[in-house]
Design a protein around this motif. Structure first.
Motif, short mmCIF file in Angstrom:
data_model
loop_
_atom_site.label_atom_id
_atom_site.label_comp_id
_atom_site.label_asym_id
_atom_site.label_seq_id
_atom_site.Cartn_x
_atom_site.Cartn_y
_atom_site.Cartn_z
N ASP A 185 0.82 -1.21 0.00
CA ASP A 185 0.00 0.00 0.00
C ASP A 185 0.85 1.26 0.00
N LYS A 186 2.09 1.12 0.46
CA LYS A 186 2.96 2.28 0.67
C LYS A 186 4.08 2.40 -0.35
N VAL A 187 4.50 1.27 -0.92
CA VAL A 187 5.67 1.31 -1.79
C VAL A 187 5.53 0.25 -2.88
N ALA A 188 6.07 0.54 -4.05
CA ALA A 188 6.05 -0.42 -5.15
C ALA A 188 7.27 -1.34 -5.05
N ILE A 189 7.03 -2.63 -5.08
CA ILE A 189 8.12 -3.61 -5.06
C ILE A 189 8.22 -4.18 -6.47
N ASP A 190 9.30 -3.84 -7.15
CA ASP A 190 9.42 -4.17 -8.57
C ASP A 190 10.24 -5.43 -8.82
N VAL A 191 10.31 -6.30 -7.81
CA VAL A 191 10.96 -7.60 -7.99
C VAL A 191 9.98 -8.69 -7.54
N PRO A 192 10.17 -9.92 -7.99
CA PRO A 192 9.26 -11.01 -7.61
C PRO A 192 9.25 -11.25 -6.10
N VAL A 193 8.08 -11.65 -5.60
CA VAL A 193 7.91 -11.94 -4.17
C VAL A 193 7.35 -13.35 -4.01
N ILE A 194 7.97 -14.12 -3.14
CA ILE A 194 7.43 -15.42 -2.75
C ILE A 194 7.04 -15.32 -1.29
N PHE A 195 5.77 -15.54 -0.99
CA PHE A 195 5.29 -15.44 0.39
C PHE A 195 5.52 -16.75 1.13
N THR A 196 5.84 -16.62 2.40
CA THR A 196 5.90 -17.79 3.28
C THR A 196 4.74 -17.67 4.26
N THR A 197 3.98 -18.73 4.40
CA THR A 197 2.73 -18.63 5.14
C THR A 197 2.37 -19.93 5.84
N ALA A 198 1.58 -19.79 6.89
CA ALA A 198 1.05 -20.96 7.60
C ALA A 198 -0.47 -20.98 7.49
N LEU A 246 5.04 -20.36 -0.12
CA LEU A 246 5.61 -21.56 0.44
C LEU A 246 4.96 -21.78 1.80
N LEU A 247 4.43 -22.96 2.02
CA LEU A 247 3.75 -23.27 3.26
C LEU A 247 4.77 -23.65 4.34
N LYS A 248 4.68 -23.00 5.49
CA LYS A 248 5.57 -23.31 6.60
C LYS A 248 5.15 -24.61 7.28
N PRO A 249 6.09 -25.40 7.81
CA PRO A 249 7.54 -25.24 7.68
C PRO A 249 8.00 -25.50 6.25
N ILE A 250 8.94 -24.71 5.79
CA ILE A 250 9.36 -24.75 4.40
C ILE A 250 10.10 -26.04 4.09
N ASP A 251 9.70 -26.65 3.00
CA ASP A 251 10.32 -27.89 2.54
C ASP A 251 11.36 -27.56 1.48
N GLU A 252 12.51 -28.22 1.56
CA GLU A 252 13.61 -27.91 0.64
C GLU A 252 13.23 -28.17 -0.81
#
Length: 253
Positions: free
Chosen positions: A68-81, A98-104
């Motif tokens: 909402d505040k800043v433009a992120i101009d690179v790819p983002v991968i979210f980590t979530t539970a 990526l669902l936590k706990p993250i799998d290799e």
């Protein structure tokens, strides 16, 4: 590859770094960020990050608020539970997670996908806004009990037992499904924000009604509606033309 990790749990950050280096020793973590505010500050200036791993829950809010505040101009991968319902929203919005706990193995697949689709992985702000609304609605806790006056004592009144709230000569009353009426020392506007919108709807300035209390809806003149409820109320409950479409969609949801 230069990576930024946005995560407020040190153990989670260290584990992610360990897995990244196990996959590719050339991956360089150039910055660790642990809050919405620090992330906004970082991405407000030029940087050479190529990929961002971002946890959803941060120390001072949800990471979607960063967008909402800043433009992120690179790819983002979210980590979530988050649960599967929310993850479906990620899929629909074409956002990596990526669902936590993250799998290799899953992390490796995400990195491979990043490499093959690098130029296409930027997340539009509209996608972030939609997900932010979803996450906020899932995390908001709604009022389950109202403390009401009854003679010389206070009693807890379960929200699930309330059929409707209304204004009666300037006083707010809660009426239960068994026709009991209780005075509330608050404003109808405040009550509206405390209730689950899936169950309650403010049909006009005088009434907030539980969907289970609605028995019939009748068409009225000029596109208005008349709502009949149980227990019955002597005052005619009218939904304006402006709110009629929205109200019908709510009832049909």
């Amino acid at each position: 590859m230069k990576v930024v990790i946005v995560e407020d749990e040190i153990a989670a950050s260290e584990n992610l770094v360990y897995l990244l280096h196990a996959i590719d020793k050339n991956i360089e973590v150039i910055k660790f960020l642990d809050s919405v505010s620090s992330s906004i500050a970082f991405f407000s200036h030029s940087h050479d990050a190529e990929l961002v791993f971002m946890d959803i829950h941060l120390a001072d809010g949800l990471s979607f608020e960063i967008f909402d505040k800043v433009a992120i101009d690179v790819p983002v991968i979210f980590t979530t539970a988050y649960d599967q319902y929310t993850l479906k929203a990620f899929k629909v919005n074409s956002i990596d997670y990526l669902l936590k706990p993250i799998d290799e193995e899953e992390l490796s697949e995400a990195l491979n996908q990043f490499e093959t689709q690098n130029a296409e992985k930027k997340q539009p702000s509209s996608q972030m806004e939609g997900l932010l609304d979803l996450i906020k609605s899932q995390n908001k806790s709604y009022k389950t009990t109202f403390l009401v006056n009854q003679r010389d004592q206070l009693i807890p009144l379960k929200t699930e037992k309330i059929a409707f709230f209304h204004i009666d000569t300037g006083v707010i009353k809660a009426v239960t499904s068994d026709s009991q009426s209780y005075l509330l020392e608050t404003k109808l506007e405040d009550i509206e924000h405390e209730l689950d919108p899936n169950n309650f709807y403010r049909v006009n300035r005088q009434f907030i009604i539980h969907r289970d209390a609605i028995t019939t809806i009748k068409y009225y003149f000029n596109g208005k509606l008349i709502v009949n409820i149980k227990p019955e109320h002597e005052e005619r409950i009218i939904v304006s033309k402006a709110k009629a479409t929205e109200f019908k969609k709510w009832m049909d949801s």
